[in-house]
Design a protein around this motif. Structure first.
Motif: not given
Length: 349
Positions: A77-91
């Motif tokens: 239902s969600d997606v991590i974008t290029m603008d997201d902070s990788p580690a934080m977004a994964v959590r």
């Protein structure tokens, strides 16, 4: 022999090996991810788990007329974008497509996953969901660099670890040797250490220490190599190791140079009627060079050292890149690359 408890190894007992494709993270939407997956399913008889918005992916499959059983959709239902902070977004984004894809590997439903999205997020998801292989200190991104002879030199690390210890570089060499031998088909890979000169006395504190350690490996270690050796035009080498800071700079420089060369050729040819006529005759040669230099040939860069298969793709991955990423992922499973890396890490590091 101890067996690695990874999805790629557990799934070898089944008749079907599945690759998960993060279909929501590319720069150009879902179309190239779906078309590439269809190509893998129809041309390679591959089995693909398309991960992303179920309605969007189902509509895209219908649009391209695919109704076979080699592709299944796994909703995210969600997606991590290029603008997201990788580690934080994964959590925080637990149901992001890259997280779901990595969990499919961890659960054994897929032997590996491919993502053309945020590189940091792909690495973080692989580590969080799949974990590292026993004994691996730091996973590394292994990027194939096209050589003059049509093969490829494996460069690692190309961005996962900007700060390294010499023992990390030794493990990169061990992992790269397996990848070059099993996936690239090099019988006895020659391994080199990137430095500012071929002499043993050249380099910084890291490379001098790593050189001493690398000489002890039971491989064909050729010593220090320079940037030009990556392309097969200088010192023969198939695997080149360095820290991720240097590796990423090398990789981005190569990408920029290749783009500049092809852009300049195109402009000069378009500016000259005579050159245009010659270009028609040279078109097959130009296409051959372009294909040899195209990242899509290799699909992506594997993250070696994680407990499963993770292929990191370019953000602008086209359908050909997706197809080849699925192909390479399946080869990892068929040739037990993950297990072989684990065995060699245990033996030699």
């Amino acid at each position: 022999m101890a067996t690695v408890s990874s999805a790629s190894e557990r799934s070898r007992g089944t008749s079907e090996l599945w690759m998960a494709v993060d279909a929501m993270s590319g720069d150009h939407g879902v179309t190239p991810l779906v078309v590439g997956s269809i190509s893998a399913a129809t041309e390679l008889d591959a089995h693909v788990l398309l991960v992303g918005d179920e309605k969007i992916l189902a509509a895209e499959l219908k649009k391209h007329g695919y109704s076979g059983s080699n592709i299944r959709i796994v909703h995210a239902s969600d997606v991590i974008t290029m603008d997201d902070s990788p580690a934080m977004a994964v959590r925080q984004k637990k149901d992001a497509s890259v997280n779901v894809a990595a969990r499919l590997v961890a659960s054994g439903e897929a032997l590996g996953f491919f993502s053309p999205g945020n590189t940091g997020a792909s690495m973080a998801a692989a580590l969080a969901q799949m974990g590292r292989l026993p004994g691996v200190k730091r996973p590394a991104i292994a990027t194939p660099i096209p050589r003059e002879d049509g093969t490829a030199t494996v460069l690692l690390d190309s961005g996962a670890n900007v700060d390294c210890k010499s023992e990390y570089l030794v493990q990169f060499a061990i992992m790269g040797e397996v990848y070059s031998r099993e996936i690239m088909g090099v019988i006895n890979p020659k391994i080199g250490l990137i430095s500012n000169g071929e002499e043993d006395t050249k380099g910084n504190e890291l490379t001098l220490s790593a050189l001493h350690r690398l000489k002890k490996l039971p491989y064909d270690f050729v010593g220090n190599v320079e940037g030009r050796d990556l392309y097969g035009t200088g010192k023969p080498v198939h695997v080149v190791v360095c820290d991720g800071f240097v590796g990423n700079i090398i990789l981005k420089s190569i990408e920029g140079l290749a783009k500049t060369i092809f852009s300049s050729l195109k402009k000069n040819i378009n500016a000259s009627a005579i050159a245009q006529g010659g270009a028609l005759l040279m078109k097959p040669a130009f296409l051959a060079v372009k294909n040899r230099m195209d990242y899509a040939t290799y699909g992506g860069a594997p993250l070696l050292g994680v407990n499963g298969v993770c292929i990191i793709g370019h953000g602008s991955s086209n359908a050909r890149a997706v197809r080849n990423a699925v192909r390479v992922g399946l080869e990892f499973g068929q040739k037990s690359v993950t297990q072989r890396i684990a065995d060699n890490i245990k033996r030699f590091s």
